[in-house]
Design an enzyme around this catalytic site. Structure first.
Site, PDB file in Angstrom:
ATOM      1  N   GLU A   1      -5.366   2.272  40.440  1.00 36.96           N
ATOM      2  CA  GLU A   1      -6.642   2.586  39.808  1.00 36.96           C
ATOM      3  C   GLU A   1      -7.399   3.616  40.651  1.00 36.96           C
ATOM      4  O   GLU A   1      -8.380   3.310  41.324  1.00 36.96           O
ATOM      5  CB  GLU A   1      -7.473   1.319  39.609  1.00 36.96           C
ATOM      6  CG  GLU A   1      -8.618   1.543  38.631  1.00 36.96           C
ATOM      7  CD  GLU A   1      -9.468   0.305  38.406  1.00 36.96           C
ATOM      8  OE1 GLU A   1      -9.778   0.020  37.236  1.00 36.96           O
ATOM      9  OE2 GLU A   1      -9.819  -0.368  39.389  1.00 36.96           O
TER      10      GLU A   1
ATOM     11  N   GLU B   1     -12.588  -9.951  38.621  1.00 38.67           N
ATOM     12  CA  GLU B   1     -12.686  -8.926  39.658  1.00 38.67           C
ATOM     13  C   GLU B   1     -14.088  -8.847  40.230  1.00 38.67           C
ATOM     14  O   GLU B   1     -15.081  -8.823  39.488  1.00 38.67           O
ATOM     15  CB  GLU B   1     -12.308  -7.568  39.072  1.00 38.67           C
ATOM     16  CG  GLU B   1     -12.315  -6.425  40.073  1.00 38.67           C
ATOM     17  CD  GLU B   1     -11.936  -5.098  39.432  1.00 38.67           C
ATOM     18  OE1 GLU B   1     -11.354  -4.255  40.129  1.00 38.67           O
ATOM     19  OE2 GLU B   1     -12.232  -4.905  38.240  1.00 38.67           O
TER      20      GLU B   1
ATOM     21  N   ASP C   1      -9.096  -6.071  43.975  1.00 38.70           N
ATOM     22  CA  ASP C   1      -9.110  -4.623  44.071  1.00 38.70           C
ATOM     23  C   ASP C   1      -9.431  -4.252  45.516  1.00 38.70           C
ATOM     24  O   ASP C   1     -10.538  -4.481  46.001  1.00 38.70           O
ATOM     25  CB  ASP C   1     -10.146  -4.037  43.107  1.00 38.70           C
ATOM     26  CG  ASP C   1     -10.064  -2.525  43.026  1.00 38.70           C
ATOM     27  OD1 ASP C   1     -10.110  -1.868  44.079  1.00 38.70           O
ATOM     28  OD2 ASP C   1      -9.977  -1.996  41.903  1.00 38.70           O
TER      29      ASP C   1
ATOM     30  N   GLN D   1      -5.148  -4.096  42.894  1.00 39.72           N
ATOM     31  CA  GLN D   1      -5.329  -2.677  42.625  1.00 39.72           C
ATOM     32  C   GLN D   1      -5.638  -1.946  43.923  1.00 39.72           C
ATOM     33  O   GLN D   1      -6.150  -2.557  44.876  1.00 39.72           O
ATOM     34  CB  GLN D   1      -6.450  -2.456  41.606  1.00 39.72           C
ATOM     35  CG  GLN D   1      -6.108  -2.976  40.215  1.00 39.72           C
ATOM     36  CD  GLN D   1      -7.249  -2.875  39.241  1.00 39.72           C
ATOM     37  OE1 GLN D   1      -8.394  -3.144  39.571  1.00 39.72           O
ATOM     38  NE2 GLN D   1      -6.949  -2.508  38.002  1.00 39.72           N
TER      39      GLN D   1
END
Length: 265
Positions: A240, A143, A178, A204
């Site tokens: 998240e 990530e 993300d 996410q």
């Protein structure tokens, strides 16, 4: 159709961690993710997962000393043996919990060490992780994290993560994309998702700039979720985010996708 996994580290903060599995199932989630399960017995976690007919989408490998500010070990020269032990522990949990994704955190940039040496260490450690995880059918995900929430993190841009995946060349090393971090650092989310799609292993979402439910702020999430559906993404999208009030009260946005399970591991 997008399948959403409750992030039990950030969602349901009013409940004890083990109670959050029950709450997520009651709210229609079929998947869950969380940061670190290591403070809890593996069998206790498994019982919560199985008892609620949930899938564990993802969790993180141990990050070093989180309380002392460490944010991963993979890019830290001299910590290789410790890193390997943490991967061993993570895989022990994976064998019990059945997750298909393991996020391995890079750690912080150390300006007393040449960047090239940190990158070399990062590549070796991720390669090791992938080789150890392969027999379990487990994908290692990497990530890029924004500099606002985690100043000094070693990897900040999606294309950096893609380059690491390419350099390693293992089919079980993918991007953890993300959307919250990517919007803060780069924007142009639709184009990036399409360009990097084949290398994405997990997604996410959270609103920008406040990191709440994905129904406010500067990102058009219904558009992006529809784009991912058209592109054929069949994995989990992790929620998240920090709920504005109670998690359950804020789940109106989830209604079209409530109860959906990811089609691919």
């Amino acid at each position: 159709m997008p399948a959403f996994a409750a992030n039990l580290t950030m969602n349901y903060p009013e409940l004890e961690f083990l109670e959050r599995f029950d709450a997520a199932a009651r709210d229609g989630f079929k998947g869950v993710e969380f940061l670190f399960p290591y403070a809890f017995d593996r069998q206790d976690l498994k019982a919560r997962v199985a008892g609620n007919d949930l899938h564990v989408a993802l969790f993180n490998a141990p990050p070093g000393n989180w309380e002392q500010g460490e944010r991963g070990l993979a890019a830290l020269p001299g910590r290789e043996e410790e890193f390997q032990r943490t991967i061993g522990l993570a895989l022990e949990y994976s064998q019990v919990l059945g997750n298909s994704r393991l996020h391995v955190m890079a750690g912080l940039r150390d300006h007393d060490i040449p960047y090239a040496r940190q990158m070399e260490t990062y590549l070796r450690n991720i390669e090791y992780s992938a080789s150890q995880a392969k027999s379990l059918g487990l994908t290692i995900v990497l990530e890029a994290i924004n500099t606002r929430n985690m100043p000094g993190y070693f990897v900040n841009y999606q294309e950096e993560t893609k380059k690491v995946c390419d350099l390693i060349g293992a089919d079980n090393v993918k991007i953890q994309f993300d959307l919250y971090h990517a919007q803060i650092m780069q924007g142009d989310l639709a184009v990036r998702l399409e360009a990097l799609f084949e290398s994405i292993g997990h997604i996410q979402a959270a609103s920008v700039p406040d990191r709440h439910e994905p129904d406010e702020g500067e990102v058009n999430y219904p558009y992006l979720f529809a784009l991912l559906d058209r592109a054929g993404y069949r994995g989990w999208i992790g929620c998240e985010y920090n709920p504005r009030a109670s998690t359950s009260e804020g789940l109106g946005w989830l209604h079209p996708w409530r109860g959906v399970t990811a089609e691919t591991p």
